[in-house]
Scaffold this motif. Structure first.
Motif, mmCIF file in Angstrom:
data_model
loop_
_atom_site.group_PDB
_atom_site.id
_atom_site.type_symbol
_atom_site.label_atom_id
_atom_site.label_comp_id
_atom_site.label_asym_id
_atom_site.label_seq_id
_atom_site.Cartn_x
_atom_site.Cartn_y
_atom_site.Cartn_z
ATOM 1 N N UNK A 67 10.205 51.564 23.071
ATOM 2 C CA UNK A 67 11.502 50.910 23.210
ATOM 3 C C UNK A 67 11.288 49.625 24.000
ATOM 4 N N UNK A 68 11.624 48.493 23.403
ATOM 5 C CA UNK A 68 11.446 47.193 24.047
ATOM 6 C C UNK A 68 12.769 46.729 24.646
ATOM 7 N N UNK A 69 12.742 46.349 25.925
ATOM 8 C CA UNK A 69 13.926 45.853 26.623
ATOM 9 C C UNK A 69 13.719 44.371 26.930
ATOM 10 N N UNK A 70 14.614 43.533 26.431
ATOM 11 C CA UNK A 70 14.534 42.088 26.645
ATOM 12 C C UNK A 70 15.889 41.496 26.270
ATOM 13 N N UNK A 71 16.028 40.182 26.370
ATOM 14 C CA UNK A 71 17.278 39.547 25.933
ATOM 15 C C UNK A 71 17.301 39.488 24.414
ATOM 16 N N UNK A 72 18.498 39.373 23.869
ATOM 17 C CA UNK A 72 18.694 39.514 22.432
ATOM 18 C C UNK A 72 17.901 38.565 21.571
ATOM 19 N N UNK A 73 17.593 37.363 22.082
ATOM 20 C CA UNK A 73 16.888 36.391 21.251
ATOM 21 C C UNK A 73 15.452 36.797 20.941
ATOM 22 N N UNK A 74 14.955 37.837 21.627
ATOM 23 C CA UNK A 74 13.571 38.275 21.410
ATOM 24 C C UNK A 74 13.456 39.473 20.474
ATOM 25 N N UNK A 75 14.575 39.914 19.907
ATOM 26 C CA UNK A 75 14.521 41.166 19.130
ATOM 27 C C UNK A 75 13.571 41.069 17.944
ATOM 28 N N UNK A 76 13.699 40.034 17.144
ATOM 29 C CA UNK A 76 12.843 39.935 15.961
ATOM 30 C C UNK A 76 11.370 39.873 16.361
ATOM 31 N N UNK A 77 11.049 39.091 17.375
ATOM 32 C CA UNK A 77 9.679 38.955 17.874
ATOM 33 C C UNK A 77 9.099 40.318 18.238
ATOM 34 N N UNK A 78 9.864 41.111 18.980
ATOM 35 C CA UNK A 78 9.356 42.397 19.463
ATOM 36 C C UNK A 78 9.277 43.436 18.355
ATOM 37 N N UNK A 79 10.192 43.399 17.438
ATOM 38 C CA UNK A 79 10.084 44.327 16.307
ATOM 39 C C UNK A 79 8.863 43.987 15.447
ATOM 40 N N UNK A 80 8.547 42.707 15.313
ATOM 41 C CA UNK A 80 7.350 42.311 14.569
ATOM 42 C C UNK A 80 6.077 42.790 15.263
ATOM 43 N N UNK A 81 6.142 42.951 16.600
ATOM 44 C CA UNK A 81 4.983 43.437 17.346
ATOM 45 C C UNK A 81 4.855 44.948 17.325
ATOM 46 N N UNK A 82 5.846 45.634 16.760
ATOM 47 C CA UNK A 82 5.735 47.077 16.604
ATOM 48 C C UNK A 82 6.713 47.907 17.404
ATOM 49 N N UNK A 83 7.666 47.276 18.103
ATOM 50 C CA UNK A 83 8.663 48.061 18.840
ATOM 51 C C UNK A 83 9.505 48.870 17.868
ATOM 52 N N UNK A 84 9.705 50.164 18.173
ATOM 53 C CA UNK A 84 10.529 51.025 17.321
ATOM 54 C C UNK A 84 12.011 50.788 17.548
ATOM 55 N N UNK A 85 12.358 50.526 18.812
ATOM 56 C CA UNK A 85 13.753 50.259 19.155
ATOM 57 C C UNK A 85 13.807 49.056 20.067
ATOM 58 N N UNK A 86 14.943 48.366 20.026
ATOM 59 C CA UNK A 86 15.137 47.194 20.876
ATOM 60 C C UNK A 86 16.454 47.361 21.628
ATOM 61 N N UNK A 87 16.418 47.026 22.938
ATOM 62 C CA UNK A 87 17.626 47.082 23.754
ATOM 63 C C UNK A 87 17.815 45.720 24.414
ATOM 64 N N UNK A 88 18.972 45.117 24.187
ATOM 65 C CA UNK A 88 19.331 43.833 24.791
ATOM 66 C C UNK A 88 19.980 44.105 26.144
#
Length: 323
Positions: free
Chosen positions: A182-203
């Protein structure tokens, strides 16, 4: 200009980025078991601006007091141009390293001396910008995750996931077999982190992270700070906190009321050519990608620090020193 001097960025007093000045200084000479590296690129890391400002974020009882003048920087990538007595390296080798950490690395310069044991050969597939971006951030994530016992599994939450250490931790957890990242960051980084393999993203800007995540096994926190305790409810009882930086985790509440395991907050990343070579192999294989999103010439080190201290960086920034 003489052959025994070089350009370097130094500070003669602690303070704002403007204390960083580019000037000519003596070129270092490699000692026993060391090499002289012609630096092509130098990595930028939080300890660089902590040192520049006198480490105000570290408790006074353990605050380092580096001698001045100081050449910051611990991540270098370049070419071996001379060897000291007993060195096993060869002139002309492409190398990179986390230099003398913890300690004084002096990477913001045209030349740096590096112990053999801290060096890894830079694979031909990697350029020097990548070589300079990887050492501290990559070794921090790699060594800390390896330091955890047992090995990370289940659900892992990475706070500050888009930053230098965070974006590499996301990938290392995925490569290491975490059940869910689960990747936690600001919303503008969601696509970047999902491309790196994060299963879930939390803004985290959209509301409390604990409202979106519960029952996690590991919190890998690259942010820390006075509000670090707010993330603790994401963990199950018995879950572990891996604090990369100093943070207020309200120890008694965390370990007592919440039943959590706080990681060793005195843990420290260490220079290791062997570990860096293992990271290089993961990068070459495609399992890990190093995101270099900011490149500054050496003369603009102060501007690089100003940008870094604004926060919300994606990946790593690097100083370009020479081709």
């Amino acid at each position: 200009m003489t052959v025994d001097t070089m350009w370097a960025v130094r500070l003669h007093a602690f303070g704002a980025p403007e204390v960083l000045v580019r000037e000519r200084v003596p070129r270092p000479v490699p000692g026993p078991g060391e090499v002289l590296v012609r630096v092509h690129a130098a990595g930028l890391n939080p300890p660089d601006w902590y040192a520049r400002s006198g480490f105000p974020n570290i408790p006074a009882a353990i605050r380092p007091t580096p001698a001045l003048p100081l050449v910051p920087g611990s991540d270098v990538s370049g070419t071996v141009v001379a060897t000291g007595p007993g060195s096993a390296r060869q002139v002309g080798e492409r190398v990179h390293a986390l230099v003398n950490f913890p300690g004084r690395g002096a990477g913001y310069a045209e030349y740096a001396t590096v112990p053999d044991a801290h060096l890894a050969l830079l694979p031909d597939a990697l350029d020097h910008l990548t070589g300079a971006a990887l050492p501290m951030a990559g070794l921090t994530a790699y060594q800390y995750l390896r330091h955890l016992d047992p090995a990370p599994g289940g659900t892992a939450v990475v706070n500050g996931a888009a930053g230098g250490v965070g974006h590499l931790a996301v990938q290392l957890l995925r490569a290491g077999g975490a059940g869910e990242v689960v990747a936690v960051a600001s919303g503008r980084h969601e696509r970047f982190l999902r491309e790196l393999g994060a299963d879930r993203f939390v803004d985290y800007t959209a509301g409390p992270v604990a409202d979106a995540v519960r029952g996690a096994d590991l919190l890998f926190d690259t942010v820390g700070g006075p509000d670090a305790h707010r993330l603790l409810p994401v963990l199950r009882r018995g879950g572990r906190v891996a604090p990369v930086f100093f943070g207020d985790y309200r120890t008694e509440h965390a370990t007592g009321d919440l039943g959590l395991v706080l990681g060793d907050r005195s843990w420290q990343v260490r220079s290791s050519g062997a570990d860096l070579a293992a990271l290089d192999a993961l990068v070459v294989s495609g399992a890990v990608r190093v995101a270099v999103t900011g490149v500054f010439p050496l003369v603009e080190a102060a501007a690089a620090h100003r940008r870094a201290e604004q926060g919300h960086l994606r990946g790593k920034s690097v100083l370009h020193v020479a081709d």
